[in-house]
Design a protein around this motif. Structure first.
Motif, PDB file in Angstrom:
ATOM      1  N   LYS A  80       0.649  -1.061   0.083  1.00 48.69           N
ATOM      2  CA  LYS A  80      -0.057  -0.049  -0.103  1.00 48.69           C
ATOM      3  C   LYS A  80       0.807   1.274   0.109  1.00 48.69           C
ATOM      4  CE  LYS A  80      -3.633   2.501   2.479  1.00 48.69           C
ATOM      5  NZ  LYS A  80      -4.374   2.636   3.781  1.00 48.69           N
ATOM      6  N   HIS A  81       0.617   2.133  -0.872  1.00 50.76           N
ATOM      7  CA  HIS A  81       1.221   3.305  -0.998  1.00 50.76           C
ATOM      8  C   HIS A  81       0.230   4.653  -0.786  1.00 50.76           C
ATOM      9  CE1 HIS A  81       5.035   1.869  -2.735  1.00 50.76           C
ATOM     10  NE2 HIS A  81       4.379   0.846  -3.085  1.00 50.76           N
ATOM     11  N   THR A  82       0.575   5.524   0.171  1.00 49.21           N
ATOM     12  CA  THR A  82      -0.250   6.705   0.354  1.00 49.21           C
ATOM     13  C   THR A  82       0.534   7.880  -0.234  1.00 49.21           C
ATOM     14  OG1 THR A  82      -1.107   5.522   2.286  1.00 49.21           O
ATOM     15  CG2 THR A  82      -1.522   7.932   1.871  1.00 49.21           C
ATOM     16  N   PHE A  83      -0.347   8.874  -0.717  1.00 53.64           N
ATOM     17  CA  PHE A  83       0.148   9.880  -1.162  1.00 53.64           C
ATOM     18  C   PHE A  83      -0.611  11.105  -0.503  1.00 53.64           C
ATOM     19  CE2 PHE A  83       0.750   6.864  -4.259  1.00 53.64           C
ATOM     20  CZ  PHE A  83       2.325   7.043  -4.609  1.00 53.64           C
ATOM     21  N   ASP A  84      -0.197  12.134   0.146  1.00 53.39           N
ATOM     22  CA  ASP A  84      -1.008  13.142   0.880  1.00 53.39           C
ATOM     23  C   ASP A  84      -1.442  14.139   0.063  1.00 53.39           C
ATOM     24  OD1 ASP A  84      -0.257  11.792   3.144  1.00 53.39           O
ATOM     25  OD2 ASP A  84       1.752  13.109   3.359  1.00 53.39           O
ATOM     26  N   SER A  85      -1.326  14.483  -1.184  1.00 57.45           N
ATOM     27  CA  SER A  85      -2.024  15.421  -1.859  1.00 57.45           C
ATOM     28  C   SER A  85      -1.899  14.920  -3.450  1.00 57.45           C
ATOM     29  CB  SER A  85      -1.329  16.791  -1.630  1.00 57.45           C
ATOM     30  OG  SER A  85       0.313  16.823  -2.083  1.00 57.45           O
ATOM     31  N   VAL A 124       1.290  13.241  -5.606  1.00 56.32           N
ATOM     32  CA  VAL A 124       1.186  12.076  -6.669  1.00 56.32           C
ATOM     33  C   VAL A 124       1.457  12.728  -7.907  1.00 56.32           C
ATOM     34  CG1 VAL A 124      -1.287  12.453  -7.302  1.00 56.32           C
ATOM     35  CG2 VAL A 124      -0.257  10.032  -7.145  1.00 56.32           C
ATOM     36  N   LEU A 125       1.204  13.890  -8.474  1.00 45.93           N
ATOM     37  CA  LEU A 125       1.804  14.271  -9.302  1.00 45.93           C
ATOM     38  C   LEU A 125       3.340  14.142  -9.732  1.00 45.93           C
ATOM     39  CD1 LEU A 125      -0.488  17.168 -10.228  1.00 45.93           C
ATOM     40  CD2 LEU A 125      -0.275  15.331 -11.803  1.00 45.93           C
ATOM     41  N   ALA A 126       4.113  14.660  -8.422  1.00 49.33           N
ATOM     42  CA  ALA A 126       5.337  14.760  -8.582  1.00 49.33           C
ATOM     43  C   ALA A 126       6.102  13.225  -8.614  1.00 49.33           C
ATOM     44  CB  ALA A 126       5.962  15.334  -7.441  1.00 49.33           C
ATOM     45  N   LYS A 127       5.397  12.350  -7.841  1.00 52.89           N
ATOM     46  CA  LYS A 127       6.121  11.126  -8.012  1.00 52.89           C
ATOM     47  C   LYS A 127       5.547  10.095  -8.886  1.00 52.89           C
ATOM     48  CE  LYS A 127       7.018  11.200  -2.920  1.00 52.89           C
ATOM     49  NZ  LYS A 127       6.986  10.726  -1.672  1.00 52.89           N
ATOM     50  N   ALA A 128       4.612  10.417  -9.627  1.00 53.65           N
ATOM     51  CA  ALA A 128       4.383   9.780 -10.916  1.00 53.65           C
ATOM     52  C   ALA A 128       5.250  10.253 -12.064  1.00 53.65           C
ATOM     53  CB  ALA A 128       2.925  10.155 -11.191  1.00 53.65           C
ATOM     54  N   ASN A 129       5.965  11.375 -12.027  1.00 60.84           N
ATOM     55  CA  ASN A 129       6.829  11.831 -13.111  1.00 60.84           C
ATOM     56  C   ASN A 129       7.730  10.766 -13.345  1.00 60.84           C
ATOM     57  OD1 ASN A 129       7.418  13.612 -14.914  1.00 60.84           O
ATOM     58  ND2 ASN A 129       8.609  14.826 -13.512  1.00 60.84           N
ATOM     59  N   GLU A 186      11.271   3.126  -8.046  1.00 57.88           N
ATOM     60  CA  GLU A 186      10.648   2.432  -9.215  1.00 57.88           C
ATOM     61  C   GLU A 186       9.142   2.094  -8.887  1.00 57.88           C
ATOM     62  OE1 GLU A 186      10.672   3.117 -12.457  1.00 57.88           O
ATOM     63  OE2 GLU A 186      12.463   4.647 -11.950  1.00 57.88           O
ATOM     64  N   ALA A 187       9.195   1.465  -7.617  1.00 55.88           N
ATOM     65  CA  ALA A 187       7.783   0.786  -7.116  1.00 55.88           C
ATOM     66  C   ALA A 187       7.062   1.863  -6.757  1.00 55.88           C
ATOM     67  CB  ALA A 187       8.002  -0.266  -5.930  1.00 55.88           C
ATOM     68  N   GLU A 188       7.375   2.866  -5.983  1.00 60.48           N
ATOM     69  CA  GLU A 188       6.731   4.147  -5.708  1.00 60.48           C
ATOM     70  C   GLU A 188       6.163   4.852  -6.793  1.00 60.48           C
ATOM     71  OE1 GLU A 188       6.665   7.482  -2.157  1.00 60.48           O
ATOM     72  OE2 GLU A 188       8.322   7.299  -3.350  1.00 60.48           O
ATOM     73  N   LYS A 199       1.644   6.258 -10.489  1.00 64.19           N
ATOM     74  CA  LYS A 199       1.103   6.488 -11.656  1.00 64.19           C
ATOM     75  C   LYS A 199      -0.248   5.804 -11.702  1.00 64.19           C
ATOM     76  CE  LYS A 199       5.295   6.167 -14.837  1.00 64.19           C
ATOM     77  NZ  LYS A 199       5.134   7.440 -15.593  1.00 64.19           N
ATOM     78  N   ASP A 200      -0.193   4.681 -10.861  1.00 66.90           N
ATOM     79  CA  ASP A 200      -1.675   3.823 -10.630  1.00 66.90           C
ATOM     80  C   ASP A 200      -2.761   4.865  -9.921  1.00 66.90           C
ATOM     81  OD1 ASP A 200      -3.178   1.422 -10.743  1.00 66.90           O
ATOM     82  OD2 ASP A 200      -3.116   1.939  -8.450  1.00 66.90           O
ATOM     83  N   ALA A 201      -2.106   5.478  -8.905  1.00 67.81           N
ATOM     84  CA  ALA A 201      -2.983   6.330  -8.237  1.00 67.81           C
ATOM     85  C   ALA A 201      -3.489   7.503  -9.104  1.00 67.81           C
ATOM     86  CB  ALA A 201      -2.328   6.828  -6.927  1.00 67.81           C
ATOM     87  N   LEU A 202      -2.553   8.158  -9.940  1.00 65.39           N
ATOM     88  CA  LEU A 202      -2.928   9.203 -10.642  1.00 65.39           C
ATOM     89  C   LEU A 202      -3.989   8.806 -11.711  1.00 65.39           C
ATOM     90  CD1 LEU A 202      -2.386  12.295 -11.385  1.00 65.39           C
ATOM     91  CD2 LEU A 202      -0.491  11.169 -12.704  1.00 65.39           C
TER      92      LEU A 202
END
Length: 457
Positions: free
Chosen positions: A11-16, A20-25, A41-43, A48-51
């Motif tokens: 489970k990965h949680t993003f606060d905003s 999620v935009l930054a980490k999907a880059n 890469e996993a994060e 990307k999945d969450a985005l």
């Protein structure tokens, strides 16, 4: 807002939305320097999945810099066509991607949704795309503009002729213009980066380029890339400018670093419509580049792809003739190597075209970045396939004033030949009249700058 994703049981949680935009880059050294990149890469995949599951409405309601704090956000949000937005607000980012890469989707369908998009939506969908996805989707989009000629028409590829000189020597600049025109480039603009940013120097260079254009009846436009206020003052003093230029950032604070704000841009746009010498209607030229906000500590914790998309949202307000990203110029702190430069170039042209602006690129690198001329030529080929409106070209690919490497004048003919393309239609007709082009190909006279010596006119 908490956003979660489960990948391979984790489970990965993003606060905003911003996080999620930054980490999907895709991996960018600038995001790593800012401390906002995915840790693994996993994060990145989880982000990307969450985005992909977020709705476009969520992105509209969650601008990465708050509306009340930032005038760039206000320009983007206030410029949304609400009717177009209502038709797509329930789409997820993944559904937007599927729409764009669907082989049945073409420019008319994209044009119908384009006014309802915000820059965060544009950046988000780019993050879900592979390089080929970006090329395929961008190649469907056609954005034309007109100054003294028309760029972006189907089957055309234009070039900026950049005759920079380390001392602003007028005769050296003329020689470089002669050489560039002899290779068939210059239909996008003859644009000079001056060494000195003052009204007197800017006016002199404007006059030199305008005199050359008028002497040889070249169907193009001129521009001197000093600060916007300098150009306006040069025009007030009698200089002849077809285009007004300015570098843009994706935050209000970033633009303050460039010495501009929306009020000044609005003033310049109205000034240009009254005083620029082009037939128009498009008389603005903007330059951008991933990482510029970070370099001035004005990134607000936002990743550089999203900030770049916001530059395009701001540029759209002024119905520009030219917009280009400059990838690989400001150093490895922001784009480390050729792979990152190529990815950034593909992202930027895609995002610009999806925003609805006439998008080009300076496919370039500096000698302290891990890239070489093959990387830049690879990018030029990929972006020609993607439908970039234009490229910047310099003599022999080496700008001795700005001390960086880019595409050369003679790269134009190779790209036209590979893709069976040509320059802007008015410019091609002129090249034929100068016996530099025939039946869509350069003639044996190409590359001979002496054809533009004044005594031969």
């Amino acid at each position: 807002m908490s956003i979660t994703s489960r990948i391979t049981g984790s489970k990965h949680t993003f606060d905003s939305v911003r996080e999620v935009l930054a980490k999907a880059n895709e991996e960018k050294s600038g995001d790593q320097l800012a401390g906002i990149a995915a840790d693994s890469e996993a994060e990145r995949i989880a982000a990307k999945d969450a985005l992909g599951s977020l709705s476009l409405e969520t992105l509209r309601e969650s601008p990465v810099v708050p509306y009340e704090d930032d005038e760039v956000t206000r320009v983007i949000q206030d410029g949304v066509d609400e009717a177009a937005y209502d038709r797509l607000k329930d789409w997820t980012v993944s559904e937007l991607r599927e729409f764009l890469v669907d082989e049945q989707t073409r420019e008319p369908e994209i044009a119908r949704i384009r006014p309802g998009l915000t820059s965060e939506m544009v950046a988000a969908v780019a993050k879900l795309m592979s390089n080929m996805d970006l090329i395929q989707a961008a190649s469907k989009m056609q954005v034309t503009a007109r100054c003294n000629n028309t760029i972006g028409a189907e089957g055309t590829l234009s070039f900026r002729l950049q005759p920079n000189d380390p001392s602003d020597d007028v005769e050296n600049i003329r020689h470089s213009i002669r050489e560039g025109l002899s290779y068939g480039v210059g239909d996008a603009v003859i644009g000079i980066n001056p060494v000195e940013d003052n009204a007197e120097r800017t006016k002199r260079l404007l006059d030199v380029t305008k005199e050359f254009i008028e002497t040889w009846d070249v169907p193009t436009q001129n521009c001197v890339l000093s600060h916007l206020t300098t150009q306006m003052e040069a025009v007030r003093q009698g200089g002849s400018a077809d285009l007004l230029f300015q570098s843009l950032a994706g935050t209000e604070a970033g633009n303050e670093g460039f010495g501009i704000d929306v009020d000044l841009l609005d003033e310049a746009y109205e000034f240009g419509k009254e005083h620029c010498t082009a037939s128009g209607p498009n008389i603005m030229y903007f330059e951008t580049g991933q990482g510029s906000e970070l370099s001035s500590d004005a990134h607000a914790g936002v990743d550089q792809v999203t900030l770049e998309a916001r530059c395009y949202g701001l540029a759209k307000r002024y119905d520009p003739f030219l917009v280009n990203t400059v990838v690989g110029f400001i150093g490895p702190e922001y784009l480390y190597d050729g792979r990152q430069v190529i990815r950034a170039g593909l992202e930027d042209v895609f995002m610009g075209k999806l925003t609805g602006i006439p998008m080009g690129i300076d496919a370039c690198y500096t000698n302290h970045i891990q890239a070489d001329q093959n990387d830049i030529e690879n990018l030029a080929v990929l972006l020609t396939a993607a439908g970039s409106n234009y490229f910047i070209t310099v003599p022999m690919g080496d700008d001795t004033m700005l001390n960086y490497q880019s595409n050369s004048y003679h790269d134009a003919s190779a790209l036209w030949d590979i893709f069976d393309m040509g320059p802007a239609p008015e410019f091609e007709t002129w090249l034929e009249s100068m016996e530099l082009m025939e039946d869509g190909r350069l003639t044996a006279h190409a590359g001979d700058p002496t054809r533009f010596l004044e005594g031969d006119r």
